[in-house]
Design an enzyme around this catalytic site. Sequence first.
Site, short mmCIF file in Angstrom:
data_model
loop_
_atom_site.label_atom_id
_atom_site.label_comp_id
_atom_site.label_asym_id
_atom_site.label_seq_id
_atom_site.Cartn_x
_atom_site.Cartn_y
_atom_site.Cartn_z
N ASP A 176 0.86 -0.93 0.08
CA ASP A 176 -0.25 0.48 0.49
C ASP A 176 0.76 1.09 -0.11
O ASP A 176 2.05 1.29 0.76
CB ASP A 176 -0.72 -0.07 0.96
CG ASP A 176 -2.35 0.86 1.47
OD1 ASP A 176 -2.66 1.21 0.28
OD2 ASP A 176 -1.75 1.72 2.46
N GLU A 183 14.43 -15.75 0.65
CA GLU A 183 14.63 -16.89 1.04
C GLU A 183 13.05 -17.41 1.48
O GLU A 183 13.79 -18.94 1.47
CB GLU A 183 15.04 -16.17 2.95
CG GLU A 183 15.72 -15.48 3.15
CD GLU A 183 16.00 -14.86 4.41
OE1 GLU A 183 15.37 -15.30 5.10
OE2 GLU A 183 16.14 -13.45 4.87
C1 GLC Z 1 -4.48 2.79 -0.74
C2 GLC Z 1 -5.28 2.01 -0.28
C3 GLC Z 1 -6.32 3.00 -0.29
C4 GLC Z 1 -6.09 3.82 1.48
C5 GLC Z 1 -4.66 4.64 1.07
C6 GLC Z 1 -4.77 4.63 2.92
O1 GLC Z 1 -4.09 4.30 -1.54
O2 GLC Z 1 -5.58 1.84 -1.93
O3 GLC Z 1 -7.91 2.36 -0.47
O4 GLC Z 1 -7.31 4.83 1.47
O5 GLC Z 1 -3.92 3.50 0.45
O6 GLC Z 1 -3.49 3.66 3.09
#
Ligand code: GLC
Length: 533
Positions: A209, A259
């Site tokens: 993310d 790993e």
């Molecule tokens: C990413 C996710 C989104 C979230 C953001 C903050 O863009 O896809 O849904 O709100 O990160 O974590």
Amino acid sequence: MELQAHWWRDAAIYQIYVRSFADSNGDGEGDLAGIRERLPHLSELGVDAIWLTPFYVSPLADGGYDVADYRDVDPRFGTLEDFDALLAAAHDLDLRVIIDIVPNHSSSAHRWFREAVAAEPGSPERARYLFRDGLGPDGEQPPNNWKSIFGGPAWTRLKRPDGTPEQWYLHLFDAEQPDFDWTNPEVHDEFDDVLRFWLERGVDGFRIDVAHGMVKDPALPDIAENAKADLLDGSTTLPYFDQDGVHEIYRRWAAIVAEYPGDRAMVAEAWVEDADRIARYLRPDELHQAFNFEYLTAPWEAGRLREVVDRSLAANGAVGAPSTWVLSNHDVTRHVTRFGGGEQGLRRARAATLLMLALPGSVYLYQGEELGLPEVTDLPEDALQDPTWERSGRTERGRDGCRVPLPWTEGPSPCGFGPEGSEPWLPLPEGWGGLSRASQRGVEGSTLELYRHALRLRRELEALGDGPMTWLDAPENVLYFEREPGVRCAVNLGEEPAEIAADGEVLAASGTVEGPSGGSLTLPGDTAVWIRA
Ligand code: GLC
Ligand code: CA
């Protein structure tokens, strides 16, 4: 370099937004047990892997992208045992499982953040996040002018229990999502361990993310007053996105992942504009894939799409990485609606799918697109949950419209999403039973059957998936290309019918197509075909 057949180079990966997929116990929220029960549907659909959005312990201030415990399952979604059972069931069906890792920020309910709030400025507890003194005589101004991606300032000021204001902390997203300080080795060690925790449980990889966000320019400089602070407009010039330092993190993670046996993979969610900058995340000792947001955001226009395809293939090819293609996810307006909505939107969406599934590389599908679901644009205001709604002062409705629970069966809500009589966390629109899996399954010409057919062919035909492609001559508004001699894809992005030179049989079509005959084929507007000579 060796180009052995890594599974992810040509995989079709299906994104499950856990909260909205299937609710096994009737509390209105999708859960891990619900996913496990319905896995046979995904195997029947013909995908190779699933990606699960966060199911960790979380107050759900941002739908679970606010993680309070990276090593446990939120009770709303199940237990670690449910996760293990889901993983085992998926593997039994030959489905790989990728999970979401959220390293840019935690929830403010995370133990570390609560300890930081309770500790003194300058303490080791505070050093795990980005706490700073405010500007101005009483520190009443935030440390800089950064804006939250969800609206409002990116800094929130702490108050002592007696109400005295003190330091500020950074949150690029919601105030309940404080950013970690990735200059702190403790943060690195923690995430090494989190990765290992899930690798040992057997996951096949991670979706990372905000992969371009963890490292901030240490000077925390102001941004231009008119700078875009919207994730979807990702920029290479913001002092908190795409900083060169992030690559060190990925080199370290790649070594950890390597790993473990079994060809595990990592995919970056990096909203970075420049394809060459994205490719840097995919160098051989870093991540394996990145979402292709330039493709996702491209308009339904032949010239633009061709440019994006060429640029992606060139940039990724230069580092030996496969390209990926995606049309929808849980953060954007569903593509049926982006392409105009209604019948035309659906026609284009179906054509776009055949195009995407014919391109070299791997594809990401978002739950519900196989049903041709549109964005729900008229959710009642009191149902909206995306933090964007409140943080924008109720001017932007946010992303709930693409997160509405899936309809599985005909009939009224909850349409098989949960047990009869249960109330889904977001209401399903009237009539969604008509779009359900049950109402499309086995129905010739349905969007579900188009996906199944195309995904099956994509597996069967050597020519599709990873490999080369060559553009062929085509009339205006038409994209026409060959994968291997004789296996071709044509897409008419215009509204008028177009003639292309073709022989042989139509293997798949997104609409009604006759022919080819006499060396040519008439392609109706907004329609795609696969042809074998
Ligand atoms: C990413 C996710 C989104 C979230 C953001 C903050 O863009 O896809 O849904 O709100 O990160 O974590
Ligand atoms: Ca549930």
